[in-house]
Motif scaffolding. Structure first.
Motif, PDB file in Angstrom:
ATOM      1  N   VAL A  61       0.877  -1.184   0.000  1.00 42.91           N
ATOM      2  CA  VAL A  61       0.000   0.000   0.000  1.00 42.91           C
ATOM      3  C   VAL A  61       0.907   1.225   0.000  1.00 42.91           C
ATOM      4  O   VAL A  61       1.892   1.274   0.735  1.00 42.91           O
ATOM      5  CB  VAL A  61      -0.916   0.031   1.249  1.00 42.91           C
ATOM      6  CG1 VAL A  61      -1.659   1.356   1.346  1.00 42.91           C
ATOM      7  CG2 VAL A  61      -1.903  -1.117   1.223  1.00 42.91           C
ATOM      8  N   ILE A  62       0.595   2.178  -0.876  1.00 44.14           N
ATOM      9  CA  ILE A  62       1.337   3.446  -0.886  1.00 44.14           C
ATOM     10  C   ILE A  62       0.355   4.524  -0.437  1.00 44.14           C
ATOM     11  O   ILE A  62      -0.618   4.803  -1.124  1.00 44.14           O
ATOM     12  CB  ILE A  62       1.888   3.765  -2.291  1.00 44.14           C
ATOM     13  CG1 ILE A  62       2.816   2.645  -2.769  1.00 44.14           C
ATOM     14  CG2 ILE A  62       2.612   5.105  -2.291  1.00 44.14           C
ATOM     15  CD1 ILE A  62       3.177   2.717  -4.239  1.00 44.14           C
ATOM     16  N   GLU A  63       0.599   5.086   0.728  1.00 47.36           N
ATOM     17  CA  GLU A  63      -0.312   6.084   1.267  1.00 47.36           C
ATOM     18  C   GLU A  63       0.267   7.472   1.020  1.00 47.36           C
ATOM     19  O   GLU A  63       1.322   7.824   1.556  1.00 47.36           O
ATOM     20  CB  GLU A  63      -0.519   5.825   2.769  1.00 47.36           C
ATOM     21  CG  GLU A  63      -1.167   6.932   3.562  1.00 47.36           C
ATOM     22  CD  GLU A  63      -2.638   7.169   3.219  1.00 47.36           C
ATOM     23  OE1 GLU A  63      -3.088   6.693   2.176  1.00 47.36           O
ATOM     24  OE2 GLU A  63      -3.306   7.862   3.992  1.00 47.36           O
ATOM     25  N   ILE A  64      -0.409   8.257   0.176  1.00 44.55           N
ATOM     26  CA  ILE A  64       0.081   9.601  -0.170  1.00 44.55           C
ATOM     27  C   ILE A  64      -0.881  10.604   0.457  1.00 44.55           C
ATOM     28  O   ILE A  64      -2.043  10.662   0.061  1.00 44.55           O
ATOM     29  CB  ILE A  64       0.179   9.770  -1.698  1.00 44.55           C
ATOM     30  CG1 ILE A  64       1.032   8.632  -2.272  1.00 44.55           C
ATOM     31  CG2 ILE A  64       0.761  11.128  -2.068  1.00 44.55           C
ATOM     32  CD1 ILE A  64       1.038   8.521  -3.756  1.00 44.55           C
ATOM     33  N   THR A  65      -0.389  11.353   1.430  1.00 39.45           N
ATOM     34  CA  THR A  65      -1.335  12.080   2.289  1.00 39.45           C
ATOM     35  C   THR A  65      -0.786  13.359   2.924  1.00 39.45           C
ATOM     36  O   THR A  65       0.407  13.443   3.208  1.00 39.45           O
ATOM     37  CB  THR A  65      -1.814  11.127   3.417  1.00 39.45           C
ATOM     38  OG1 THR A  65      -2.734  11.807   4.232  1.00 39.45           O
ATOM     39  CG2 THR A  65      -0.667  10.648   4.263  1.00 39.45           C
ATOM     40  N   PRO A  66      -1.656  14.319   3.154  1.00 36.37           N
ATOM     41  CA  PRO A  66      -1.258  15.469   3.969  1.00 36.37           C
ATOM     42  C   PRO A  66      -1.879  15.411   5.367  1.00 36.37           C
ATOM     43  O   PRO A  66      -1.805  16.375   6.110  1.00 36.37           O
ATOM     44  CB  PRO A  66      -1.842  16.643   3.188  1.00 36.37           C
ATOM     45  CG  PRO A  66      -3.069  16.074   2.556  1.00 36.37           C
ATOM     46  CD  PRO A  66      -2.932  14.592   2.459  1.00 36.37           C
ATOM     47  N   SER A  67      -2.542  14.307   5.721  1.00 34.67           N
ATOM     48  CA  SER A  67      -3.194  14.271   7.038  1.00 34.67           C
ATOM     49  C   SER A  67      -2.884  12.973   7.793  1.00 34.67           C
ATOM     50  O   SER A  67      -2.202  12.099   7.273  1.00 34.67           O
ATOM     51  CB  SER A  67      -4.705  14.449   6.882  1.00 34.67           C
ATOM     52  OG  SER A  67      -5.190  13.613   5.882  1.00 34.67           O
ATOM     53  N   GLY A  68      -3.433  12.873   9.007  1.00 31.57           N
ATOM     54  CA  GLY A  68      -3.057  11.765   9.895  1.00 31.57           C
ATOM     55  C   GLY A  68      -3.743  10.445   9.593  1.00 31.57           C
ATOM     56  O   GLY A  68      -4.476   9.900  10.414  1.00 31.57           O
ATOM     57  N   THR A  69      -3.495   9.916   8.432  1.00 26.88           N
ATOM     58  CA  THR A  69      -4.160   8.676   8.031  1.00 26.88           C
ATOM     59  C   THR A  69      -3.271   7.452   8.217  1.00 26.88           C
ATOM     60  O   THR A  69      -3.735   6.324   8.088  1.00 26.88           O
ATOM     61  CB  THR A  69      -4.553   8.755   6.550  1.00 26.88           C
ATOM     62  OG1 THR A  69      -3.384   9.142   5.822  1.00 26.88           O
ATOM     63  CG2 THR A  69      -5.627   9.783   6.309  1.00 26.88           C
ATOM     64  N   LEU A  70      -2.003   7.697   8.501  1.00 26.25           N
ATOM     65  CA  LEU A  70      -1.033   6.605   8.612  1.00 26.25           C
ATOM     66  C   LEU A  70      -1.454   5.563   9.635  1.00 26.25           C
ATOM     67  O   LEU A  70      -1.455   4.355   9.370  1.00 26.25           O
ATOM     68  CB  LEU A  70       0.329   7.190   8.991  1.00 26.25           C
ATOM     69  CG  LEU A  70       1.386   6.204   9.430  1.00 26.25           C
ATOM     70  CD1 LEU A  70       1.882   5.400   8.239  1.00 26.25           C
ATOM     71  CD2 LEU A  70       2.557   6.918  10.080  1.00 26.25           C
ATOM     72  N   GLU A  71      -1.839   6.035  10.820  1.00 27.76           N
ATOM     73  CA  GLU A  71      -2.175   5.132  11.917  1.00 27.76           C
ATOM     74  C   GLU A  71      -3.333   4.205  11.544  1.00 27.76           C
ATOM     75  O   GLU A  71      -3.375   3.058  11.970  1.00 27.76           O
ATOM     76  CB  GLU A  71      -2.541   5.933  13.172  1.00 27.76           C
ATOM     77  CG  GLU A  71      -1.363   6.521  13.925  1.00 27.76           C
ATOM     78  CD  GLU A  71      -0.902   7.853  13.368  1.00 27.76           C
ATOM     79  OE1 GLU A  71      -1.482   8.291  12.349  1.00 27.76           O
ATOM     80  OE2 GLU A  71       0.042   8.443  13.917  1.00 27.76           O
ATOM     81  N   LEU A  72      -4.268   4.716  10.759  1.00 28.93           N
ATOM     82  CA  LEU A  72      -5.439   3.912  10.411  1.00 28.93           C
ATOM     83  C   LEU A  72      -5.074   2.788   9.445  1.00 28.93           C
ATOM     84  O   LEU A  72      -5.580   1.677   9.557  1.00 28.93           O
ATOM     85  CB  LEU A  72      -6.525   4.812   9.831  1.00 28.93           C
ATOM     86  CG  LEU A  72      -7.035   5.834  10.855  1.00 28.93           C
ATOM     87  CD1 LEU A  72      -7.742   6.983  10.202  1.00 28.93           C
ATOM     88  CD2 LEU A  72      -7.931   5.162  11.873  1.00 28.93           C
ATOM     89  N   CYS A  97       3.947   8.341   2.109  1.00 24.70           N
ATOM     90  CA  CYS A  97       4.383   9.550   1.390  1.00 24.70           C
ATOM     91  C   CYS A  97       3.637  10.757   1.952  1.00 24.70           C
ATOM     92  O   CYS A  97       2.623  11.189   1.385  1.00 24.70           O
ATOM     93  CB  CYS A  97       4.101   9.423  -0.104  1.00 24.70           C
ATOM     94  SG  CYS A  97       4.809   7.973  -0.851  1.00 24.70           S
ATOM     95  N   PRO A  98       4.107  11.295   3.061  1.00 24.69           N
ATOM     96  CA  PRO A  98       3.394  12.419   3.673  1.00 24.69           C
ATOM     97  C   PRO A  98       3.936  13.759   3.169  1.00 24.69           C
ATOM     98  O   PRO A  98       4.994  13.816   2.536  1.00 24.69           O
ATOM     99  CB  PRO A  98       3.738  12.260   5.146  1.00 24.69           C
ATOM    100  CG  PRO A  98       5.125  11.706   5.122  1.00 24.69           C
ATOM    101  CD  PRO A  98       5.263  10.884   3.874  1.00 24.69           C
ATOM    102  N   THR A  99       3.197  14.819   3.479  1.00 21.17           N
ATOM    103  CA  THR A  99       3.765  16.154   3.287  1.00 21.17           C
ATOM    104  C   THR A  99       4.843  16.304   4.353  1.00 21.17           C
ATOM    105  O   THR A  99       4.809  15.616   5.375  1.00 21.17           O
ATOM    106  CB  THR A  99       2.682  17.226   3.484  1.00 21.17           C
ATOM    107  OG1 THR A  99       1.958  16.920   4.665  1.00 21.17           O
ATOM    108  CG2 THR A  99       1.730  17.278   2.323  1.00 21.17           C
ATOM    109  N   ALA A 100       5.770  17.217   4.117  1.00 18.91           N
ATOM    110  CA  ALA A 100       6.907  17.339   5.040  1.00 18.91           C
ATOM    111  C   ALA A 100       6.449  17.603   6.475  1.00 18.91           C
ATOM    112  O   ALA A 100       7.083  17.148   7.427  1.00 18.91           O
ATOM    113  CB  ALA A 100       7.822  18.459   4.559  1.00 18.91           C
ATOM    114  N   VAL A 101       5.326  18.314   6.617  1.00 21.63           N
ATOM    115  CA  VAL A 101       4.813  18.648   7.953  1.00 21.63           C
ATOM    116  C   VAL A 101       4.604  17.385   8.788  1.00 21.63           C
ATOM    117  O   VAL A 101       4.823  17.379   9.998  1.00 21.63           O
ATOM    118  CB  VAL A 101       3.469  19.406   7.808  1.00 21.63           C
ATOM    119  CG1 VAL A 101       2.895  19.757   9.149  1.00 21.63           C
ATOM    120  CG2 VAL A 101       3.637  20.636   6.955  1.00 21.63           C
TER     121      VAL A 101
END
Lengths: 285, 274, 253
Positions: free
Chosen positions: A174-185, A201-205
């Protein structure tokens, strides 16, 4: 009033103009040179994708929209490019309404450039609402029942790229490309229980907070913002290509130096003002 | 008894077409309306109990699915997990019906302004115009009407994409302004934070590697290259600090989850008189 | 007209995008009507697109089509349950909306045990690092020591079950605050990078996508006239803005 004290009164709009000028030069030149340094997590992401068996499907999860296109766009493009290069089939699913259009456009552009075919080499599952607790688990149990159709309402059974995908066992990563807190889910409901590799693949923030998960092996690789995308581009043989990610990495260099200078000058001014005030109040104490 | 119930169930679940379908749909909506009518007449003293029970049942399903993974000895399957795709589809569809909640408010506000030709009425007019334009063009595009994909693209890429990404990018200007005016090193802790931030800012971008390129790539001195120091900060001290924060968050999240599940949470949503 | 738009759509899109970009950036100078107008375009488009996408991608194929085209009439019940959300607009029966909200909140909260287990158990396991052995260098061992010191110090800072009266706990917690600053510094550095990237993205568009379009348009006389008029208007607007308002002078006098 010395120079540093005087600089304190500078109009904010002058600063805005200066930052615009600072980043304009690298964008006009557009250097093709990619970052020489590649972080371990980027190399691991590359290794993970390189090791996905060709008979398994990779899910590209899109949680980003127009707001973060500059960061997540290059990440999406480079991951799709690598999957196309390797001939690994992938399905894009967007949990963001507008991200649905944007990710499809990126896929279409690459499909044309690399001579791939929609439905055979990749599919786009369109926009889906984000209820990960049951949707991720349901998808792992019965992919066909939960996902059902693609962006154009074609049943998955008619799309060779995904017609054979039944459960989580048919998913390679799975490749998760996101600007929000979805990783944990993803970790809690999909990648953790079913032991499926996860590329984040998150935003740098968001990136700094993900390092504990890299250390524990819950994330197999990470692309830290647009810099991660630029590093990944270099790994897939695009070292000298004049891409947006490469140009951005140099523009970022200029912007960061400018900001550091602003912090230094701002603090010197602060000290000068403080000293002047102390001098005035204390009478040379 | 069980068999006749099964027969009724199979008969009800059969797909209907034409007039029969219309009758069944109207019948279902009628039963639904009756159900809502009954809910409307529930006395106030029972309302909180009903909300609590429904919340509890929602949470109980996922909790049991994880904590007591009951396995059917005959089929070798987990029934609670088996029904997950159906639950997922139900939640997706029902959740989508909430779509118009926020939009209804916007319609009320802008509708009132437009009806009265109030202050800045043209903003309300453009809101309605763009709202309906993109929605209608989207459906027409899907039907393959000539020219609509391009017109949709103008609205989507020309306006929506550009407006949203520009709005997001405004923060960069405020960061510049804040860097100059607000980031004051008033204490040792602030200095510590700023040093870490400066190193990270340089280490992440290509210029960081160029600044210390004169240091050797291997050996003891290589550890002082900016990109190495920055990466070490990210993967060692930062990682440990973030993990400590995560452990704190974990306990808090578990407690909050329990409080919501058991309707023990306090606040405007939970405390309001029903 | 439609054919002309379809033919010139890429150029029109770029011009509209540039106009939108300038409209939003105009707020950096000062709050103005131009910005507000485009802000409403944004809200209208975002919500309109949301309705379209939700129907076209989810409700249409997952609810309406199975119910109407495939004859699965029982999907009508989903509309009844979904309608419960809208009772929030009724003062008398608002509590009914809480039933459905409660169900969704319960479902989200019910995952807490799994989340705790899947997210944090591996983290706890990964925190038990060997200090030496397994071919570890001195540097690796030092790194592990740093890890333990920071982890324990930061955790003690967040430990509120007893007062930090004891000198040892007090100092450890104080050290934890220092170490947390490194973490926050890392987040801050990365945040600057992230936000700058978004800004660079817009400028990249203006320079590399809109720039060539401007070059093409510059060759035409009408464009030069429009630009000339725009510049004059801008100068006049700026002069008017810098003049002090008369009413204010009167008060001061």
């Amino acid at each position: 009033m010395n120079i540093f004290t005087r600089l304190q009164t500078i109009d904010r709009r002058v600063l805005y103009l200066l930052i615009a000028l600072v980043i304009t030069v690298p964008l006009l030149v557009r250097p093709g040179r990619h970052p020489r340094v590649k972080f371990n997590e980027v190399r691991n992401a590359y290794k993970t994708i390189s090791n996905v068996p060709k008979d398994k499907l990779v899910i590209i999860s899109i949680t980003w929209g127009p707001g973060t296109t500059a960061e997540n766009g290059p990440q999406t493009e480079v991951m799709m490019r690598h999957l196309f290069q390797r001939g690994v089939k992938f399905a894009v699913v967007s949990w963001d309404q507008a991200g649905n259009e944007l990710s499809y456009e990126i896929g279409k552009k690459l499909e044309k450039e690399m001579g791939k075919k929609y439905g055979v080499d990749w599919v786009h599952l369109g926009y889906r609402v984000y209820y990960p607790q049951v949707v991720f688990r349901g998808m792992a149990q019965n992919f066909q029942k939960v996902m059902e159709y693609d962006k154009f309402h074609t049943p998955l059974s008619k799309l060779p790229a995904v017609s054979g995908v039944k459960t989580s066992k048919d998913i390679g990563a799975v490749i998760e490309i996101t600007p929000s807190g979805t990783l944990e889910l993803w970790i809690a409901y999909f990648n953790g229980p079913y032991r499926i590799p996860l590329i984040y693949c998150p935003t740098a923030v968001m990136a700094a907070e993900a390092y504990p998960y890299i250390d524990s092996g819950q994330i197999n690789g990470m692309l830290n913002g647009v810099i991660g995308a630029a590093q990944y581009e270099a790994l897939i043989g695009m070292q000298n290509a004049k891409t947006d990610a490469a140009a951005t990495s140099w523009a970022l260099s200029a912007a960061h130096i400018f900001i550091i200078l602003l912090i230094v000058v701002g603090n010197l001014g602060y000290l000068a003002t403080k000293r002047a005030a102390r001098g005035g109040n204390g009478g040379g104490r | 008894m069980g068999q006749s119930l099964h027969h009724i169930w199979t008969w009800l679940a059969m797909p209907r077409h034409g007039l029969a379908l219309a009758v069944f749909i109207i019948g279902a909506l009628g039963i639904g309306a009756l159900f809502l009518g009954i809910l409307c007449s529930v006395p106030a003293r029972f309302r909180k109990g009903i909300v609590m029970a429904v919340t509890f049942i929602g949470g109980l399903y996922l909790s049991l699915e994880f904590l007591v993974p009951y396995k059917n000895v005959h089929t070798g399957k987990y029934p609670l997990t088996e029904v997950m795709p159906t639950v997922a589809n139900l939640e997706i569809v029902i959740g989508c019906f909430a779509l118009l909640l926020g939009i209804w408010n916007l319609f009320q506000i802008h509708g009132k302004t437009l009806m009265k030709f109030g202050k800045d009425w043209y903003n309300s007019a453009i809101f309605f115009l763009t709202f309906f334009s993109i929605a209608i063009l989207g459906f027409l595009r899907d039907k393959g009407v000539h020219g609509t994909p391009e017109m949709f693209s103008i609205l989507f890429s020309g306006f929506l994409l550009s407006l949203q990404s520009t709005t997001f990018s405004l923060i960069a200007f405020y960061i510049v302004s804040a860097a100059y005016r607000a980031f004051r090193i008033r204490s040792a802790e602030a200095g510590f934070m700023m040093v870490a931030a400066t190193i990270i800012m340089l280490a992440l971008v290509p210029v960081g590697a160029l600044l210390t390129a004169w240091l050797p790539e291997t050996g003891f001195l290589s550890a002082f290259r900016l990109e190495r120091i920055g990466y070490w900060i990210l993967t060692s001290p930062n990682m440990a600090a973030q993990r400590a924060i995560a452990f704190g968050v974990a306990v808090g999240a578990l407690a909050t989850g329990l409080r919501i599940w058991l309707s023990l949470e306090r606040g405007s949503f939970f405390d309001r008189q029903l | 007209m439609v054919t002309w738009i379809a033919k010139n759509a890429p150029a029109i899109t770029i011009w509209c995008a540039a106009l939108s970009t300038f409209a939003i950036y105009s707020v950096l100078y000062a709050e103005n009507r131009f910005y507000r107008f485009f802000e409403h375009i944004f809200i209208g488009l975002a919500t309109g697109y949301g309705v379209y996408a939700t129907w076209a991608q989810i409700l249409g194929p997952k609810w309406w089509d199975p119910m109407v085209k495939q004859g699965q009439w029982y999907w009508a019940f989903a509309a009844v349950v979904g309608s419960m959300f809208y009772f929030m607009y009724s003062r008398k029966h608002a509590w009914i909306s809480r039933v459905i909200f409660g169900l969704f909140m319960g479902l989200a909260a019910g995952g807490m045990f799994r989340e705790f287990y899947e997210l944090y158990f591996p983290q706890i396991g990964s925190s038990m690092k060997p200090i030496a052995g397994h071919g570890m260098s001195v540097w690796d061992s030092l790194n592990v020591v740093v890890f333990y010191v920071i982890l324990l110090a930061c955790m003690s800072y967040f430990f509120f079950s007893f007062d930090h009266k004891n000198a040892a706990t007090k100092k450890t917690a104080a050290a934890g605050r220092w170490f947390l600053m490194i973490g926050f510094g890392a987040i801050f550095g990365a945040t600057v990078m992230g936000r700058m990237t978004l800004f660079i993205g817009r400028f990249n568009f203006l320079i590399n996508d809109w720039g060539p379009q401007v070059k093409i348009a510059w060759a035409t006389l009408p464009f030069k006239i429009v630009i000339g008029l725009a510049v004059v208007w801008l100068i006049v607007a700026l002069i008017r803005r810098t003049k002090p308002p008369k009413a204010k002078i009167a008060i001061e006098e």
